[in-house]
Design a protein around this motif. Structure first.
Motif, mmCIF file in Angstrom:
data_model
loop_
_atom_site.group_PDB
_atom_site.id
_atom_site.type_symbol
_atom_site.label_atom_id
_atom_site.label_comp_id
_atom_site.label_asym_id
_atom_site.label_seq_id
_atom_site.Cartn_x
_atom_site.Cartn_y
_atom_site.Cartn_z
ATOM 1 N N SER A 175 0.809 -1.218 0.000
ATOM 2 C CA SER A 175 0.000 0.000 0.000
ATOM 3 C C SER A 175 0.839 1.264 0.000
ATOM 4 C CB SER A 175 -0.901 0.010 1.244
ATOM 5 O OG SER A 175 -0.123 -0.002 2.409
ATOM 6 N N ARG A 176 2.168 1.152 0.246
ATOM 7 C CA ARG A 176 2.972 2.365 0.371
ATOM 8 C C ARG A 176 2.928 3.202 -0.900
ATOM 9 N NH1 ARG A 176 7.237 0.162 1.967
ATOM 10 N NH2 ARG A 176 7.061 0.644 4.195
ATOM 11 N N SER A 177 3.021 2.529 -2.041
ATOM 12 C CA SER A 177 3.025 3.273 -3.302
ATOM 13 C C SER A 177 1.651 3.792 -3.665
ATOM 14 C CB SER A 177 3.558 2.373 -4.423
ATOM 15 O OG SER A 177 2.733 1.228 -4.555
ATOM 16 N N LYS A 178 0.603 3.208 -3.103
ATOM 17 C CA LYS A 178 -0.752 3.613 -3.462
ATOM 18 C C LYS A 178 -1.351 4.593 -2.464
ATOM 19 C CE LYS A 178 -1.822 -0.712 -5.889
ATOM 20 N NZ LYS A 178 -2.746 -1.863 -5.986
ATOM 21 N N ASN A 179 -1.176 4.320 -1.200
ATOM 22 C CA ASN A 179 -1.840 5.138 -0.206
ATOM 23 C C ASN A 179 -1.006 5.122 1.067
ATOM 24 O OD1 ASN A 179 -3.542 6.507 1.480
ATOM 25 N ND2 ASN A 179 -5.363 5.330 0.946
ATOM 26 N N THR A 180 -0.330 6.228 1.341
ATOM 27 C CA THR A 180 0.500 6.310 2.529
ATOM 28 C C THR A 180 -0.337 6.228 3.794
ATOM 29 O OG1 THR A 180 2.032 7.690 1.283
ATOM 30 C CG2 THR A 180 2.270 7.674 3.672
ATOM 31 N N VAL A 181 -1.545 6.755 3.758
ATOM 32 C CA VAL A 181 -2.414 6.716 4.933
ATOM 33 C C VAL A 181 -2.742 5.282 5.312
ATOM 34 C CG1 VAL A 181 -4.644 7.440 5.858
ATOM 35 C CG2 VAL A 181 -3.342 8.988 4.384
ATOM 36 N N SER A 182 -2.996 4.438 4.334
ATOM 37 C CA SER A 182 -3.287 3.026 4.624
ATOM 38 C C SER A 182 -2.102 2.351 5.277
ATOM 39 C CB SER A 182 -3.668 2.304 3.321
ATOM 40 O OG SER A 182 -4.818 2.860 2.746
ATOM 41 N N ALA A 183 -0.904 2.651 4.795
ATOM 42 C CA ALA A 183 0.291 2.075 5.410
ATOM 43 C C ALA A 183 0.448 2.556 6.848
ATOM 44 C CB ALA A 183 1.524 2.448 4.582
ATOM 45 N N TRP A 184 0.144 3.827 7.090
ATOM 46 C CA TRP A 184 0.263 4.367 8.444
ATOM 47 C C TRP A 184 -0.724 3.695 9.380
ATOM 48 C CZ3 TRP A 184 -2.965 7.231 11.707
ATOM 49 C CH2 TRP A 184 -2.337 7.814 12.809
ATOM 50 N N PHE A 185 -1.962 3.503 8.930
ATOM 51 C CA PHE A 185 -2.953 2.841 9.780
ATOM 52 C C PHE A 185 -2.567 1.385 10.034
ATOM 53 C CE2 PHE A 185 -5.930 6.321 8.716
ATOM 54 C CZ PHE A 185 -6.405 6.579 9.982
ATOM 55 N N ALA A 186 -1.949 0.739 9.059
ATOM 56 C CA ALA A 186 -1.498 -0.634 9.267
ATOM 57 C C ALA A 186 -0.439 -0.688 10.363
ATOM 58 C CB ALA A 186 -0.939 -1.197 7.967
ATOM 59 N N ARG A 187 0.452 0.288 10.387
ATOM 60 C CA ARG A 187 1.479 0.309 11.426
ATOM 61 C C ARG A 187 0.885 0.668 12.783
ATOM 62 N NH1 ARG A 187 6.936 2.708 8.610
ATOM 63 N NH2 ARG A 187 7.913 1.278 10.074
ATOM 64 N N VAL A 188 -0.146 1.500 12.801
ATOM 65 C CA VAL A 188 -0.821 1.797 14.065
ATOM 66 C C VAL A 188 -1.454 0.531 14.638
ATOM 67 C CG1 VAL A 188 -2.756 3.048 15.097
ATOM 68 C CG2 VAL A 188 -1.214 4.220 13.525
ATOM 69 N N ILE A 189 -2.095 -0.266 13.773
ATOM 70 C CA ILE A 189 -2.686 -1.524 14.234
ATOM 71 C C ILE A 189 -1.602 -2.458 14.760
ATOM 72 C CG2 ILE A 189 -3.951 -3.573 13.484
ATOM 73 C CD1 ILE A 189 -5.452 -1.790 11.514
ATOM 74 N N ALA A 190 -0.477 -2.522 14.046
ATOM 75 C CA ALA A 190 0.641 -3.351 14.520
ATOM 76 C C ALA A 190 1.142 -2.874 15.875
ATOM 77 C CB ALA A 190 1.764 -3.332 13.487
ATOM 78 N N ALA A 191 1.181 -1.548 16.088
ATOM 79 C CA ALA A 191 1.614 -1.011 17.376
ATOM 80 C C ALA A 191 0.633 -1.392 18.486
ATOM 81 C CB ALA A 191 1.748 0.511 17.287
ATOM 82 N N MET A 192 -0.661 -1.373 18.187
ATOM 83 C CA MET A 192 -1.644 -1.782 19.184
ATOM 84 C C MET A 192 -1.486 -3.255 19.549
ATOM 85 S SD MET A 192 -4.908 0.267 17.563
ATOM 86 C CE MET A 192 -6.079 -0.453 18.701
ATOM 87 N N LEU A 193 -1.243 -4.098 18.547
ATOM 88 C CA LEU A 193 -1.011 -5.518 18.827
ATOM 89 C C LEU A 193 0.256 -5.707 19.658
ATOM 90 C CD1 LEU A 193 -1.879 -7.029 15.322
ATOM 91 C CD2 LEU A 193 -3.303 -7.016 17.363
ATOM 92 N N LEU A 194 1.288 -4.940 19.336
ATOM 93 C CA LEU A 194 2.522 -5.026 20.108
ATOM 94 C C LEU A 194 2.296 -4.587 21.546
ATOM 95 C CD1 LEU A 194 5.580 -5.533 20.191
ATOM 96 C CD2 LEU A 194 5.903 -3.155 19.483
ATOM 97 N N ALA A 195 1.503 -3.551 21.757
ATOM 98 C CA ALA A 195 1.200 -3.103 23.116
ATOM 99 C C ALA A 195 0.503 -4.206 23.914
ATOM 100 C CB ALA A 195 0.327 -1.845 23.066
ATOM 101 N N GLY A 196 -0.418 -4.904 23.275
ATOM 102 C CA GLY A 196 -1.075 -6.015 23.952
ATOM 103 C C GLY A 196 -0.108 -7.117 24.333
ATOM 104 N N GLN A 197 0.822 -7.443 23.414
ATOM 105 C CA GLN A 197 1.819 -8.456 23.723
ATOM 106 C C GLN A 197 2.715 -8.028 24.875
ATOM 107 O OE1 GLN A 197 2.537 -11.480 22.562
ATOM 108 N NE2 GLN A 197 0.824 -11.611 21.127
ATOM 109 N N VAL A 198 3.073 -6.757 24.913
ATOM 110 C CA VAL A 198 3.919 -6.253 25.997
ATOM 111 C C VAL A 198 3.211 -6.394 27.337
ATOM 112 C CG1 VAL A 198 4.924 -4.152 26.960
ATOM 113 C CG2 VAL A 198 5.275 -4.701 24.558
ATOM 114 N N VAL A 199 1.935 -6.042 27.390
ATOM 115 C CA VAL A 199 1.177 -6.155 28.641
ATOM 116 C C VAL A 199 1.115 -7.606 29.097
ATOM 117 C CG1 VAL A 199 -1.085 -5.836 29.690
ATOM 118 C CG2 VAL A 199 -0.160 -4.068 28.194
#
Length: 344
Positions: free
Chosen positions: A83-107
């Motif tokens: 999605s990076r070449s098509k829509n930077t916003v979509s890539a950013w939201f994908a990384r936000v979701i990954a960060a939320m999953l990582l936060a859950g794993q950390v807890v």
């Protein structure tokens, strides 16, 4: 008999590598490559998702939750690569979701007591002492500037005695935690993203998996704990230096005695005001560390990708700080009441 009886696919340790009817949607084909280790003959097999991003295949001995995490991270990287070449916003939201999953794993890992003490102490020295000077200087000059701007107006209304209290409230509730978090995000959050991003693109993260070391326990949790512990401490010290800077300006320029300034600050502040600053700082520290490490773990594209991840991690951390500051302020201080009238 299979030549590789000890290898299992990520996400399910019970599924044999050469088992029939494998139905992982993100796996299209497998590549086996030889890897020579010093004392063992180990074969390393990697799975390639539809977007040519490695999602890893691990040898026996890893937990299902760790395997599932690798698949999720690999899929997010693959989605971002597409999605990076098509829509930077979509890539950013994908990384936000990954960060939320990582936060859950950390807890979850913290509740299980998986803490690498030595790495945590090392990261505390990076976040705390090495950031102390710039945090104190920033708070001092902010307190001085605030006093210059407010004192002249208050003196015109005959309320010079309230300058110290207003500065103390502003620093405790907003300026000290927010400014300290901004400094840590720019200095430490960017370092987290760059360091772990470099490890990711140079396959050092894969090496940790081959050594049966969980990157969350070894890399992420020490940084999260360091930020959650040291950012509140930096905030408290910044609050003190900010008050000292404001008191110096009030006495030198506007002839407001230090005793009057400090009495005003003491009468305006409550215990809850003093507790709100470290609470906010702890939340901000958690956000900074999670975003910095998550952006590093999902880095792709070599040196250019490391630079992009570092920049985006800082911007995202600043955005998260301001957004969460609004919600925290609303929860802590919304409603009627006046600290000024209470102090009179």
């Amino acid at each position: 008999m299979s030549r590789y009886p000890d290898i299992a696919i990520d996400g399910d340790r019970k599924t044999a590598f050469w088992g029939s009817k494998i139905s992982l949607s993100v796996v299209t084909f497998l590549i086996s490559e030889h890897c020579e280790c010093r004392n063992t003959n180990l074969r390393r097999t990697r799975a390639i998702n539809p977007y040519n991003q490695s999602i890893g295949i691990q040898s026996r001995g890893f937990s299902p939750e760790g395997s599932a995490r690798v698949v999720v991270m690999g899929f997010s990287r693959g989605f971002m690569g597409k999605s990076r070449s098509k829509n930077t916003v979509s890539a950013w939201f994908a990384r936000v979701i990954a960060a939320m999953l990582l936060a859950g794993q950390v807890v979850v890992h913290l509740l299980q007591g998986k803490i690498h003490v030595r790495n945590t102490l090392d990261q505390m020295s990076v976040v705390g002492p090495e950031s102390l000077m710039i945090a104190l200087l920033t708070s001092t000059f902010v307190g001085m500037v605030f006093t210059i701007q407010v004192a002249r107006e208050f003196l015109n209304f005959g309320a010079g005695a309230a300058v110290g209290g207003v500065l103390a409230l502003t620093l405790a509730r907003e300026l000290a935690p927010v400014l300290t978090a901004v400094i840590v995000a720019g200095r430490v959050g960017s370092a987290f993203a760059a360091e772990i991003g470099t490890m990711q693109v140079t396959e050092q993260i894969d090496a940790l998996y081959m050594l049966r070391t969980d990157p969350i326990d070894y890399l992420v949790i020490p940084r999260v704990l360091a930020c959650c512990l040291m950012v509140p401490l930096l905030t408290i010290l910044g609050l003190c230096t900010g008050l000292l800077g404001g008191m110096a300006m009030a006495e030198l320029i506007y002839k407001i005695p230090a005793r009057v300034f400090l009495d005003s600050a003491r009468s305006f502040l409550t215990v809850w005001d003093l507790c709100s600053a470290p609470i906010k700082a702890m939340v901000f520290g958690f956000l900074i560390s999670i975003i910095g490490t998550s952006w590093g773990l999902t880095t792709t594209g070599g040196a250019k990708g490391v630079g992009e991840s570092t920049t985006t991690a800082v911007v995202t951390s600043l955005l998260a700080i301001f957004v969460f500051n609004f919600f925290l302020s609303y929860v802590m201080f919304a409603g009627s009441g006046s600290a000024v009238l209470r102090s009179l």
